[in-house]
Design a protein around this motif. Structure first.
Motif, PDB file in Angstrom:
ATOM      1  N   SER A 131       4.119  12.626   2.554  1.00 57.23           N
ATOM      2  CA  SER A 131       4.113  13.931   2.413  1.00 57.23           C
ATOM      3  C   SER A 131       4.077  14.536   0.797  1.00 57.23           C
ATOM      4  O   SER A 131       4.092  15.374   0.795  1.00 57.23           O
ATOM      5  CB  SER A 131       5.363  14.632   3.362  1.00 57.23           C
ATOM      6  N   GLY A 132       4.707  13.457   0.252  1.00 53.52           N
ATOM      7  CA  GLY A 132       4.820  13.728  -1.387  1.00 53.52           C
ATOM      8  C   GLY A 132       6.123  14.435  -1.672  1.00 53.52           C
ATOM      9  O   GLY A 132       6.344  14.287  -2.819  1.00 53.52           O
ATOM     10  N   LYS A 133       6.727  14.568  -0.569  1.00 62.58           N
ATOM     11  CA  LYS A 133       8.276  14.963  -0.928  1.00 62.58           C
ATOM     12  C   LYS A 133       9.169  14.002  -1.276  1.00 62.58           C
ATOM     13  O   LYS A 133      10.163  14.248  -2.096  1.00 62.58           O
ATOM     14  CB  LYS A 133       8.601  15.916   0.498  1.00 62.58           C
ATOM     15  N   VAL A 134       9.040  12.939  -1.001  1.00 61.06           N
ATOM     16  CA  VAL A 134       9.889  11.600  -1.425  1.00 61.06           C
ATOM     17  C   VAL A 134       9.435  11.271  -2.714  1.00 61.06           C
ATOM     18  O   VAL A 134       8.474  10.855  -3.082  1.00 61.06           O
ATOM     19  CB  VAL A 134       9.557  10.591  -0.303  1.00 61.06           C
ATOM     20  N   GLU A 135      10.471  11.004  -3.489  1.00 61.22           N
ATOM     21  CA  GLU A 135      10.273  10.538  -5.058  1.00 61.22           C
ATOM     22  C   GLU A 135      10.005   9.300  -4.870  1.00 61.22           C
ATOM     23  O   GLU A 135      10.843   8.540  -4.131  1.00 61.22           O
ATOM     24  CB  GLU A 135      11.333  11.044  -5.764  1.00 61.22           C
ATOM     25  N   SER A 136       9.270   8.806  -5.666  1.00 60.93           N
ATOM     26  CA  SER A 136       8.902   7.472  -5.966  1.00 60.93           C
ATOM     27  C   SER A 136      10.163   6.568  -5.990  1.00 60.93           C
ATOM     28  O   SER A 136      10.338   5.388  -5.791  1.00 60.93           O
ATOM     29  CB  SER A 136       7.886   7.168  -6.954  1.00 60.93           C
ATOM     30  N   GLU A 137      11.082   6.976  -7.079  1.00 60.17           N
ATOM     31  CA  GLU A 137      12.250   6.471  -7.358  1.00 60.17           C
ATOM     32  C   GLU A 137      13.352   6.367  -5.933  1.00 60.17           C
ATOM     33  O   GLU A 137      13.879   5.129  -5.974  1.00 60.17           O
ATOM     34  CB  GLU A 137      12.966   7.296  -8.379  1.00 60.17           C
ATOM     35  N   ASP A 143       0.841  -1.159   0.074  1.00 61.24           N
ATOM     36  CA  ASP A 143       0.061  -0.028  -0.162  1.00 61.24           C
ATOM     37  C   ASP A 143       0.855   1.191  -0.189  1.00 61.24           C
ATOM     38  O   ASP A 143       0.440   2.118  -0.603  1.00 61.24           O
ATOM     39  CB  ASP A 143      -0.880  -0.051   1.291  1.00 61.24           C
ATOM     40  N   TYR A 144       1.850   1.285   0.861  1.00 69.66           N
ATOM     41  CA  TYR A 144       2.840   2.405   0.800  1.00 69.66           C
ATOM     42  C   TYR A 144       3.415   2.699  -0.519  1.00 69.66           C
ATOM     43  O   TYR A 144       3.626   3.583  -1.016  1.00 69.66           O
ATOM     44  CB  TYR A 144       3.710   2.154   1.921  1.00 69.66           C
ATOM     45  N   VAL A 145       3.925   1.658  -1.120  1.00 71.10           N
ATOM     46  CA  VAL A 145       4.484   1.790  -2.434  1.00 71.10           C
ATOM     47  C   VAL A 145       3.566   2.401  -3.497  1.00 71.10           C
ATOM     48  O   VAL A 145       3.893   3.075  -4.195  1.00 71.10           O
ATOM     49  CB  VAL A 145       5.277   0.565  -2.985  1.00 71.10           C
ATOM     50  N   HIS A 146       2.331   1.739  -3.462  1.00 71.48           N
ATOM     51  CA  HIS A 146       1.259   2.318  -4.471  1.00 71.48           C
ATOM     52  C   HIS A 146       1.108   3.811  -4.075  1.00 71.48           C
ATOM     53  O   HIS A 146       1.075   4.328  -4.959  1.00 71.48           O
ATOM     54  CB  HIS A 146       0.017   1.458  -4.088  1.00 71.48           C
ATOM     55  N   ALA A 147       0.829   4.143  -2.795  1.00 79.17           N
ATOM     56  CA  ALA A 147       0.705   5.622  -2.645  1.00 79.17           C
ATOM     57  C   ALA A 147       2.090   6.621  -2.883  1.00 79.17           C
ATOM     58  O   ALA A 147       1.703   7.457  -3.501  1.00 79.17           O
ATOM     59  CB  ALA A 147       0.531   5.823  -0.872  1.00 79.17           C
ATOM     60  N   SER A 148       3.257   5.758  -2.712  1.00 77.26           N
ATOM     61  CA  SER A 148       4.466   6.656  -3.077  1.00 77.26           C
ATOM     62  C   SER A 148       4.595   6.998  -4.851  1.00 77.26           C
ATOM     63  O   SER A 148       5.233   7.881  -5.294  1.00 77.26           O
ATOM     64  CB  SER A 148       5.619   6.076  -2.662  1.00 77.26           C
ATOM     65  N   HIS A 149       3.604   5.979  -5.323  1.00 76.42           N
ATOM     66  CA  HIS A 149       3.838   5.992  -6.710  1.00 76.42           C
ATOM     67  C   HIS A 149       2.499   6.514  -7.419  1.00 76.42           C
ATOM     68  O   HIS A 149       2.129   6.429  -8.767  1.00 76.42           O
ATOM     69  CB  HIS A 149       4.124   4.623  -7.467  1.00 76.42           C
ATOM     70  N   SER A 150       1.920   7.208  -6.543  1.00 71.37           N
ATOM     71  CA  SER A 150       0.456   7.911  -6.879  1.00 71.37           C
ATOM     72  C   SER A 150      -0.531   6.998  -7.638  1.00 71.37           C
ATOM     73  O   SER A 150      -1.257   7.322  -8.212  1.00 71.37           O
ATOM     74  CB  SER A 150       0.761   8.877  -7.899  1.00 71.37           C
ATOM     75  N   ILE A 151      -0.606   5.747  -6.873  1.00 71.89           N
ATOM     76  CA  ILE A 151      -1.509   4.798  -7.226  1.00 71.89           C
ATOM     77  C   ILE A 151      -2.725   4.732  -6.160  1.00 71.89           C
ATOM     78  O   ILE A 151      -2.366   4.736  -4.899  1.00 71.89           O
ATOM     79  CB  ILE A 151      -0.997   3.340  -7.475  1.00 71.89           C
TER      80      ILE A 151
END
Length: 591
Positions: free
Chosen positions: A285-291, A264-272
């Motif tokens: 926070s959206g400040k951490v890049e998905s990469e 779920d966290y990985v999905h959220a960090s990749h805007s899924i």
């Protein structure tokens, strides 16, 4: 120093100032203040408020001489601090850690211990959360605020924080809600702790690997590896039922929830999009890049999975994150390949290379999102590596001793090639890539003095030999061992992405995996070969038991006669194209 009037109240700040100067009366008052923390629980709210209010403004004075007072401040439960004073209490702890580095480790301990929820015992005698979700969330936020502030002001303390995060991970016997809460807090901490993001994910993966190893691989399988090529859906369902019965449900629940939270966290960090319940505990926070998230998890998986062959479920995280972007897929395969071919001098490095071979093969064989062109490219690289290795050690040198652990990477790579090719050969034939395969020189390493088919997983070797015979690539049935003799393989067998039985995430993982799907004309033959591997393994185990039972009747002085070669081997091999069938025992026409 003039004594204070008896009716004048001395503040805690005045006591600490006079205490630092060695005033006798202040020393006695200092001890009373320390002892008072043991009584806060018994005081009413007004009394505890008045006492704690005086403590809030002395953070700048609590140097190395005030260790006992600081220890009492740290051990006070935050739930005993009135709601309106908690922010100031948080500031007090931060001030102590920042201005007096001697207490920094204790402040980290205080904050990170708060990542574990408070518990109580219910009517059934079971451990359960002591606070409501909102109350506990407030305390978690306070703890994260302290850790974040310390990392911002004293960035060199990041390694200390990482050490504390590892130390306070709950024991494996802890209740599910404690494990879940701590994993979630570690994930949230990775958001702002950029300096130790990779270390935090390493802590998560390392502990999940420990849980996974407790669950263990399913006991319904065997080391013949027959379950890898399972074609019967009913047999696969029975295997799943057997696994679920044998596994500890408590361990399964802990690992299942942790896997779900990470996905779920990985999905959220990749805007899924994710569920609202999942988003409630995240502090993205959206400040951490998905990469950056991918890099941290990928590095942790590389470090902890390659030397853990018994892992079943955690490895699917790798399969999952590599599926998010084509770029991720290429980077994962490239990293595994580089780990596989790099020179090594230590045994641990060799084990990593062997693990890399297993995972590279698993990605090629199992990942649905890896197209046949990419798969064939890596299969060609593997074949080239195996041929060049044989050339280096000598193609047919009699001085080469097969089966040595020194050649473990070669044998792991060969087994990986046999497995991956067996899974993808149907697609290679479909795109007309068989002519290219014929130029790979497969026979050079199969028929080399290292004898890789003999040391491969039994079902993998049999399956590849049957596929190779069907495609008329190389005839190698005669190379297979007549019986499944027990020996120490020069590499640790590992079957990543084999089967997944965690209920909360199975719907997300299953669509990413590929099942064994041979060509229709080969299905019956392959099923027979795999069944033979399983039957022979069972007979071998039974004969071993008989050997133990008859041990007392054995004549150790008489030599053991050699068993005759099985005619079945020659019968199977004679069915290969270009060979004439013959009857066992009849003279062979050598003309």
């Amino acid at each position: 120093m003039a004594a204070a009037p008896e009716n004048q109240t001395i503040s805690a700040r005045d006591v600490i100032i006079r205490f630092s100067k060695g005033d006798v009366q202040a020393i006695l008052l200092y001890k009373k203040i320390c002892n008072a923390f043991d009584l806060v629980d018994k005081w009413d709210e007004n009394a505890s408020r008045q006492f704690l209010t005086q403590i809030l403004d002395i953070g700048d004075l609590l140097d190395n001489n005030c260790k006992s007072l600081v220890e009492n401040i740290i051990k006070l439960k935050w739930t005993k601090v009135p709601m309106d004073l908690r922010m100031r209490w948080r500031n007090l702890l931060c001030e102590i850690g920042v201005k007096h580095v001697v207490h920094l480790e204790k402040i980290y301990q205080c904050a990170i211990r708060a990542f574990i929820p408070e518990d109580s015992v219910n009517e059934k005698g079971e451990s359960c959360p002591a606070l409501t979700e909102d109350q506990q969330a407030e305390l978690f936020g306070m703890a994260h605020s302290i850790v974040n502030q310390l990392l911002i002001v004293i960035p060199v303390s990041a390694k200390m924080a990482s050490k504390m995060l590892y130390r306070y991970f709950p024991y494996q016997s802890s209740p599910v809600f404690k494990i879940t809460a701590y994993v979630r807090n570690l994930i949230n901490a990775s958001e702002y702790a950029s300096l130790i993001r990779e270390e935090i994910w390493g802590i998560i993966i390392d502990n999940l690997v420990n849980f996974d190893s407790l669950i263990g691989r399913d006991t319904s399988g065997d080391d013949s590896g027959a379950e890898i090529f399972m074609l019967d859906e009913d047999e696969e369902n029975s295997r799943a039922s057997a696994v679920m019965e044998e596994c500890n449900p408590d361990h399964m629940a802990k690992l299942d929830q942790a896997m779900r939270d990470i996905i779920d966290y990985v999905h959220a960090s990749h805007s899924i999009e994710i569920d609202d319940d999942a988003a409630a505990w995240m502090h993205c926070s959206g400040k951490v890049e998905s990469e950056s998230v991918f890099n941290a998890i990928h590095a942790a998986l590389m470090r902890h999975l390659l030397t853990a062959p018994s892992v079943r479920y955690v490895s699917f995280l790798w399969l999952f994150i590599a599926s998010l972007k084509e770029e991720y897929t290429e980077r994962v395969l490239s990293s595994l390949w580089e780990c596989l071919i790099r020179p090594f001098s230590l045994d641990g490095e060799a084990k990593k290379s062997q693990g890399a071979a297993s995972y590279l093969s698993a990605f090629i064989a199992r990942a649905k999102y890896i197209d046949i062109r990419m798969a064939q490219t890596y299969l060609a690289r593997m074949a080239a590596y195996l041929c060049s290795y044989v050339d280096r050690v000598g193609l047919s040198s009699r001085t080469i001793v097969p089966g040595l652990s020194h050649h473990g990477v070669f044998y792991a790579m060969a087994n990986a090639f046999f497995l991956a090719f067996s899974f993808r050969y149907r697609e290679i034939v479909k795109i007309g890539g068989l002519d290219e395969v014929r130029h790979w020189g497969i026979a050079r390493f199969i028929h080399s003095s290292l004898d890789p088919l003999k040391y491969s997983i039994v079902s993998v070797g049999r399956c590849f030999a049957a596929v190779s015979r069907s495609l008329q690539l190389v005839y190698c049935n005669h190379v297979l061992p007549v019986t499944m003799n027990e020996f120490n393989r020069p590499f640790d067998p590992c079957h990543p992405f084999d089967a997944y039985f965690l209920q909360k995430t199975v719907s997300l993982i299953t669509p990413l995996t590929r099942k064994f799907s041979p060509m229709k004309e080969d299905a019956d033959n392959l099923t027979r070969e795999i069944s033979m591997a399983r039957v022979e393994k069972k007979k071998e185990e039974e004969s071993a038991i008989d050997f133990l039972e008859d041990d007392e009747d054995m004549d150790y002085g008489s030599p053991k006669p050699f068993a005759p070669l099985s005619s079945g081997l020659f019968t199977v091999y004679s069915t290969s194209p270009g060979l004439r069938p013959f009857q066992s025992g009849s003279p062979m026409d050598m003309r």
